[in-house]
Design a protein around this motif. Structure first.
Motif, PDB file in Angstrom:
ATOM      1  N   PRO A 156       0.813  -1.221   0.000  1.00 37.54           N
ATOM      2  CA  PRO A 156       0.000   0.000   0.000  1.00 37.54           C
ATOM      3  C   PRO A 156       0.852   1.278   0.000  1.00 37.54           C
ATOM      4  O   PRO A 156       0.482   2.266  -0.628  1.00 37.54           O
ATOM      5  CB  PRO A 156      -0.821  -0.110   1.286  1.00 37.54           C
ATOM      6  CG  PRO A 156      -0.933  -1.577   1.529  1.00 37.54           C
ATOM      7  CD  PRO A 156       0.376  -2.154   1.056  1.00 37.54           C
ATOM      8  N   ILE A 157       1.992   1.256   0.672  1.00 41.80           N
ATOM      9  CA  ILE A 157       2.869   2.436   0.699  1.00 41.80           C
ATOM     10  C   ILE A 157       3.365   2.748  -0.704  1.00 41.80           C
ATOM     11  O   ILE A 157       3.319   3.899  -1.155  1.00 41.80           O
ATOM     12  CB  ILE A 157       4.064   2.210   1.660  1.00 41.80           C
ATOM     13  CG1 ILE A 157       3.570   2.173   3.100  1.00 41.80           C
ATOM     14  CG2 ILE A 157       5.123   3.296   1.473  1.00 41.80           C
ATOM     15  CD1 ILE A 157       4.607   1.728   4.101  1.00 41.80           C
ATOM     16  N   ARG A 158       3.840   1.733  -1.424  1.00 42.16           N
ATOM     17  CA  ARG A 158       4.351   1.965  -2.778  1.00 42.16           C
ATOM     18  C   ARG A 158       3.224   2.343  -3.733  1.00 42.16           C
ATOM     19  O   ARG A 158       3.409   3.187  -4.610  1.00 42.16           O
ATOM     20  CB  ARG A 158       5.111   0.737  -3.262  1.00 42.16           C
ATOM     21  CG  ARG A 158       6.406   0.584  -2.431  1.00 42.16           C
ATOM     22  CD  ARG A 158       7.256  -0.499  -2.891  1.00 42.16           C
ATOM     23  NE  ARG A 158       8.017  -0.027  -4.047  1.00 42.16           N
ATOM     24  CZ  ARG A 158       8.927  -0.776  -4.642  1.00 42.16           C
ATOM     25  NH1 ARG A 158       9.169  -2.000  -4.211  1.00 42.16           N
ATOM     26  NH2 ARG A 158       9.582  -0.315  -5.676  1.00 42.16           N
ATOM     27  N   ARG A 163       2.561   5.932  -3.207  1.00 42.88           N
ATOM     28  CA  ARG A 163       3.621   6.756  -3.797  1.00 42.88           C
ATOM     29  C   ARG A 163       3.443   6.874  -5.310  1.00 42.88           C
ATOM     30  O   ARG A 163       3.671   7.940  -5.879  1.00 42.88           O
ATOM     31  CB  ARG A 163       4.984   6.170  -3.462  1.00 42.88           C
ATOM     32  CG  ARG A 163       5.351   6.353  -2.005  1.00 42.88           C
ATOM     33  CD  ARG A 163       6.650   5.680  -1.666  1.00 42.88           C
ATOM     34  NE  ARG A 163       6.973   5.886  -0.261  1.00 42.88           N
ATOM     35  CZ  ARG A 163       7.893   5.197   0.390  1.00 42.88           C
ATOM     36  NH1 ARG A 163       8.598   4.269  -0.245  1.00 42.88           N
ATOM     37  NH2 ARG A 163       8.126   5.435   1.661  1.00 42.88           N
ATOM     38  N   LEU A 164       3.033   5.783  -5.961  1.00 38.37           N
ATOM     39  CA  LEU A 164       2.789   5.844  -7.403  1.00 38.37           C
ATOM     40  C   LEU A 164       1.549   6.677  -7.702  1.00 38.37           C
ATOM     41  O   LEU A 164       1.522   7.431  -8.673  1.00 38.37           O
ATOM     42  CB  LEU A 164       2.665   4.431  -7.991  1.00 38.37           C
ATOM     43  CG  LEU A 164       3.975   3.662  -8.062  1.00 38.37           C
ATOM     44  CD1 LEU A 164       3.724   2.200  -8.429  1.00 38.37           C
ATOM     45  CD2 LEU A 164       4.939   4.296  -9.046  1.00 38.37           C
ATOM     46  N   PHE A 202      -0.346   8.340 -11.214  1.00 45.06           N
ATOM     47  CA  PHE A 202      -0.851   7.083 -11.768  1.00 45.06           C
ATOM     48  C   PHE A 202      -2.121   6.697 -11.016  1.00 45.06           C
ATOM     49  O   PHE A 202      -2.127   5.811 -10.175  1.00 45.06           O
ATOM     50  CB  PHE A 202       0.207   5.973 -11.671  1.00 45.06           C
ATOM     51  CG  PHE A 202       1.431   6.243 -12.476  1.00 45.06           C
ATOM     52  CD1 PHE A 202       1.418   6.061 -13.851  1.00 45.06           C
ATOM     53  CD2 PHE A 202       2.587   6.713 -11.879  1.00 45.06           C
ATOM     54  CE1 PHE A 202       2.538   6.327 -14.618  1.00 45.06           C
ATOM     55  CE2 PHE A 202       3.716   6.976 -12.636  1.00 45.06           C
ATOM     56  CZ  PHE A 202       3.695   6.788 -14.005  1.00 45.06           C
ATOM     57  N   THR A 203      -3.210   7.403 -11.332  1.00 47.08           N
ATOM     58  CA  THR A 203      -4.448   7.233 -10.582  1.00 47.08           C
ATOM     59  C   THR A 203      -5.511   6.430 -11.319  1.00 47.08           C
ATOM     60  O   THR A 203      -6.466   5.977 -10.714  1.00 47.08           O
ATOM     61  CB  THR A 203      -5.035   8.610 -10.209  1.00 47.08           C
ATOM     62  OG1 THR A 203      -5.207   9.367 -11.404  1.00 47.08           O
ATOM     63  CG2 THR A 203      -4.115   9.364  -9.262  1.00 47.08           C
ATOM     64  N   ALA A 261      14.221   3.259  -6.511  1.00 47.30           N
ATOM     65  CA  ALA A 261      14.275   2.192  -5.524  1.00 47.30           C
ATOM     66  C   ALA A 261      12.970   1.988  -4.770  1.00 47.30           C
ATOM     67  O   ALA A 261      12.539   0.853  -4.568  1.00 47.30           O
ATOM     68  CB  ALA A 261      15.400   2.481  -4.532  1.00 47.30           C
ATOM     69  N   ILE A 262      12.336   3.088  -4.341  1.00 41.89           N
ATOM     70  CA  ILE A 262      11.174   2.949  -3.458  1.00 41.89           C
ATOM     71  C   ILE A 262       9.950   3.715  -3.950  1.00 41.89           C
ATOM     72  O   ILE A 262       9.000   3.912  -3.191  1.00 41.89           O
ATOM     73  CB  ILE A 262      11.527   3.360  -2.010  1.00 41.89           C
ATOM     74  CG1 ILE A 262      12.001   4.816  -1.948  1.00 41.89           C
ATOM     75  CG2 ILE A 262      12.558   2.419  -1.406  1.00 41.89           C
ATOM     76  CD1 ILE A 262      12.179   5.360  -0.532  1.00 41.89           C
ATOM     77  N   ASP A 263       9.961   4.156  -5.205  1.00 38.11           N
ATOM     78  CA  ASP A 263       8.829   4.864  -5.823  1.00 38.11           C
ATOM     79  C   ASP A 263       8.493   6.195  -5.161  1.00 38.11           C
ATOM     80  O   ASP A 263       7.403   6.719  -5.344  1.00 38.11           O
ATOM     81  CB  ASP A 263       7.563   3.981  -5.844  1.00 38.11           C
ATOM     82  CG  ASP A 263       7.750   2.737  -6.671  1.00 38.11           C
ATOM     83  OD1 ASP A 263       8.259   2.850  -7.794  1.00 38.11           O
ATOM     84  OD2 ASP A 263       7.411   1.638  -6.191  1.00 38.11           O
ATOM     85  N   LEU A 264       9.425   6.775  -4.433  1.00 36.33           N
ATOM     86  CA  LEU A 264       9.192   8.063  -3.778  1.00 36.33           C
ATOM     87  C   LEU A 264       9.776   9.166  -4.662  1.00 36.33           C
ATOM     88  O   LEU A 264      10.984   9.289  -4.795  1.00 36.33           O
ATOM     89  CB  LEU A 264       9.850   8.096  -2.397  1.00 36.33           C
ATOM     90  CG  LEU A 264       9.700   9.400  -1.614  1.00 36.33           C
ATOM     91  CD1 LEU A 264       8.229   9.685  -1.318  1.00 36.33           C
ATOM     92  CD2 LEU A 264      10.496   9.329  -0.325  1.00 36.33           C
ATOM     93  N   CYS A 265       8.903   9.954  -5.268  1.00 38.98           N
ATOM     94  CA  CYS A 265       9.320  11.020  -6.176  1.00 38.98           C
ATOM     95  C   CYS A 265       9.198  12.361  -5.461  1.00 38.98           C
ATOM     96  O   CYS A 265       8.095  12.860  -5.244  1.00 38.98           O
ATOM     97  CB  CYS A 265       8.471  10.992  -7.445  1.00 38.98           C
ATOM     98  SG  CYS A 265       8.938  12.246  -8.644  1.00 38.98           S
ATOM     99  N   ILE A 266      10.333  12.929  -5.081  1.00 33.48           N
ATOM    100  CA  ILE A 266      10.344  14.189  -4.337  1.00 33.48           C
ATOM    101  C   ILE A 266       9.703  15.322  -5.141  1.00 33.48           C
ATOM    102  O   ILE A 266       8.897  16.078  -4.584  1.00 33.48           O
ATOM    103  CB  ILE A 266      11.768  14.521  -3.870  1.00 33.48           C
ATOM    104  CG1 ILE A 266      12.209  13.462  -2.845  1.00 33.48           C
ATOM    105  CG2 ILE A 266      11.844  15.924  -3.260  1.00 33.48           C
ATOM    106  CD1 ILE A 266      13.662  13.486  -2.483  1.00 33.48           C
TER     107      ILE A 266
END
Length: 165
Positions: free
Chosen positions: A10-12, A15-16, A21-22, A143-148
């Motif tokens: 759910p976290i990733r 993040r997406l 990406f909805t 790496a973790i799908d976190l886009c600043i």
């Protein structure tokens, strides 16, 4: 060759979704995750090579790729992925990039333009520091799908992202 289609946490997924990406369901998004990350990973590899070689030419090529990521529907590496790698890997196409990811390309274009300028004017250390910061920014979504930049975009424009439960 077919890559394993993973189920994302759910976290990733959140993040997406925060990257725009909805429209995709969780299963499809999980199948597209490798392709979504491909452009970031390719950019990280090129950034590391450009930093190691201090190559103005390679940074300039990356600058043009980042700019094309703004003006084209997809990032140039997405086209490479969609029309060659995904068939070999058996994965779905990467969809058209959202404004949030175009915002990331705007930031990358600014960073890379600064790096090219600094290197051109002999300010190598400063240029490589800026390039290193950009590399770190690109490592997170790789790496973790976190886009600043997407977080910044969402904070500025207050785009609400519905969390996955």
């Amino acid at each position: 060759m077919k890559i394993e289609k993973n189920t994302l946490s759910p976290i990733r997924l959140n993040r997406l979704r925060a990257q725009g990406f909805t429209c995709e369901n969780e299963k499809t998004l999980g199948e597209m995750a490798f392709g979504i990350r491909f452009a970031y990973r390719a950019c990280v590899v090129l950034l590391i090579v450009a930093i190691a070689t201090k190559s103005i030419a390679l940074f300039s090529v990356m600058l043009s790729f980042a700019f094309l990521g703004i003006v084209l529907p997809n990032h140039p590496f997405d086209y490479f992925y969609n029309y060659s790698l995904r068939r070999w890997l058996g994965t779905p196409k990467v969809p058209v990039r959202s404004m949030l990811l175009k915002f990331a390309c705007i930031i990358a274009t600014l960073f890379l333009g600064t790096v090219v300028s600094l290197l051109y004017f002999g300010m190598v250390t400063e240029g490589l520091i800026i390039a290193g910061i950009l590399t770190v920014f690109a490592l997170f979504p790789s790496a973790i799908d976190l886009c600043i930049p997407s977080l910044i975009y969402n904070a500025i424009f207050q785009k609400e992202v519905k969390p996955v439960s």
